[in-house]
Design a protein around this motif. Structure first.
Motif, PDB file in Angstrom:
ATOM      1  N   ILE A  53       0.878  -1.169   0.000  1.00 58.89           N
ATOM      2  CA  ILE A  53       0.000   0.000   0.000  1.00 58.89           C
ATOM      3  C   ILE A  53       0.913   1.215   0.000  1.00 58.89           C
ATOM      4  CG2 ILE A  53      -1.733   1.300   1.289  1.00 58.89           C
ATOM      5  CD1 ILE A  53      -2.736  -1.350   2.428  1.00 58.89           C
ATOM      6  N   SER A  54       0.761   2.069  -1.003  1.00 58.23           N
ATOM      7  CA  SER A  54       1.644   3.226  -1.144  1.00 58.23           C
ATOM      8  C   SER A  54       1.412   4.233  -0.020  1.00 58.23           C
ATOM      9  CB  SER A  54       1.452   3.885  -2.502  1.00 58.23           C
ATOM     10  OG  SER A  54       0.122   4.310  -2.664  1.00 58.23           O
ATOM     11  N   ALA A  55       2.358   5.125   0.145  1.00 57.92           N
ATOM     12  CA  ALA A  55       2.311   6.118   1.222  1.00 57.92           C
ATOM     13  C   ALA A  55       1.047   6.965   1.130  1.00 57.92           C
ATOM     14  CB  ALA A  55       3.552   6.998   1.169  1.00 57.92           C
ATOM     15  N   HIS A  56       0.414   7.119   2.277  1.00 56.43           N
ATOM     16  CA  HIS A  56      -0.782   7.952   2.383  1.00 56.43           C
ATOM     17  C   HIS A  56      -0.903   8.437   3.828  1.00 56.43           C
ATOM     18  CE1 HIS A  56      -2.064   3.937   3.592  1.00 56.43           C
ATOM     19  NE2 HIS A  56      -3.051   4.508   4.271  1.00 56.43           N
ATOM     20  N   THR A  57      -1.785   9.398   4.030  1.00 53.01           N
ATOM     21  CA  THR A  57      -2.006   9.978   5.352  1.00 53.01           C
ATOM     22  C   THR A  57      -3.494   9.938   5.650  1.00 53.01           C
ATOM     23  OG1 THR A  57      -0.138  11.458   5.023  1.00 53.01           O
ATOM     24  CG2 THR A  57      -1.653  12.053   6.762  1.00 53.01           C
ATOM     25  N   VAL A  58      -3.837   9.588   6.874  1.00 51.58           N
ATOM     26  CA  VAL A  58      -5.242   9.594   7.300  1.00 51.58           C
ATOM     27  C   VAL A  58      -5.353  10.309   8.649  1.00 51.58           C
ATOM     28  CG1 VAL A  58      -5.898   7.495   6.054  1.00 51.58           C
ATOM     29  CG2 VAL A  58      -5.050   7.319   8.370  1.00 51.58           C
ATOM     30  N   PRO A  59      -6.528  10.914   8.922  1.00 50.41           N
ATOM     31  CA  PRO A  59      -6.714  11.623  10.191  1.00 50.41           C
ATOM     32  C   PRO A  59      -7.185  10.702  11.310  1.00 50.41           C
ATOM     33  CG  PRO A  59      -8.603  11.981   8.787  1.00 50.41           C
ATOM     34  CD  PRO A  59      -7.636  11.140   7.994  1.00 50.41           C
ATOM     35  N   ALA A  60      -6.529   9.541  11.448  1.00 47.46           N
ATOM     36  CA  ALA A  60      -6.921   8.565  12.462  1.00 47.46           C
ATOM     37  C   ALA A  60      -5.701   7.746  12.862  1.00 47.46           C
ATOM     38  CB  ALA A  60      -8.003   7.649  11.904  1.00 47.46           C
ATOM     39  N   ASP A  61      -5.671   7.298  14.101  1.00 47.18           N
ATOM     40  CA  ASP A  61      -4.618   6.379  14.541  1.00 47.18           C
ATOM     41  C   ASP A  61      -4.933   4.988  14.004  1.00 47.18           C
ATOM     42  OD1 ASP A  61      -3.303   8.344  16.002  1.00 47.18           O
ATOM     43  OD2 ASP A  61      -4.283   7.804  17.892  1.00 47.18           O
ATOM     44  N   ALA A  62      -3.890   4.215  13.740  1.00 49.56           N
ATOM     45  CA  ALA A  62      -4.080   2.865  13.220  1.00 49.56           C
ATOM     46  C   ALA A  62      -3.090   1.913  13.888  1.00 49.56           C
ATOM     47  CB  ALA A  62      -3.893   2.845  11.710  1.00 49.56           C
ATOM     48  N   LEU A  63      -3.501   0.663  14.007  1.00 52.53           N
ATOM     49  CA  LEU A  63      -2.672  -0.375  14.585  1.00 52.53           C
ATOM     50  C   LEU A  63      -2.593  -1.527  13.598  1.00 52.53           C
ATOM     51  CD1 LEU A  63      -1.157  -1.269  17.207  1.00 52.53           C
ATOM     52  CD2 LEU A  63      -3.256  -2.483  17.804  1.00 52.53           C
TER      53      LEU A  63
END
Length: 119
Positions: A53-63
């Motif tokens: 999965i290529s680099a991206h930004t989301v407004p949420a924490d992920a584990l």
């Protein structure tokens, strides 16, 4: 009033083999969503070697919880190698990417902040 179904694509009230709920496919990333709403996303993934999965930004924490194989996780330029049994927390707002060093399976949990209505 019917109770909302919060989990989907999984059998209730029986033990299941997590690794068997998503299968590897040549040259593909396969996913199976178990929960999806405004606050939480829970998805199983199976990555064939070389996929990602290529680099991206989301407004949420992920584990990311790896339960088979190995992967490279990049968070804000920091490269980490992770293997089965390991987890990596990805902070909201930081670019991140995943690459399969070999076939790997993971559970991705995304936690979004509560939305304030009327403000």
């Amino acid at each position: 009033m019917d109770k909302p179904v919060l989990l989907k694509n999984i059998d209730f009230a029986q033990p299941l083999d997590l690794a068997g709920l998503v299968e590897y496919q040549p040259g593909q990333v396969v996913s199976r969503t178990l929960a999806q709403n405004n606050f939480l996303s829970l998805t199983l993934f199976a990555f064939d070697a070389g996929e990602g999965i290529s680099a991206h930004t989301v407004p949420a924490d992920a584990l990311v919880q790896v339960f088979d194989g190995q992967a490279e996780v990049v968070i804000d330029g920091q490269v980490m190698n992770v293997a089965a049994g390991q987890v990596v927390a990805m902070p909201a707002g930081k670019p991140h990417a995943l690459n399969a060093r070999q076939r790997f399976k993971m559970v991705l949990t995304v936690v979004r902040p509560p939305q304030t209505v009327g403000l």
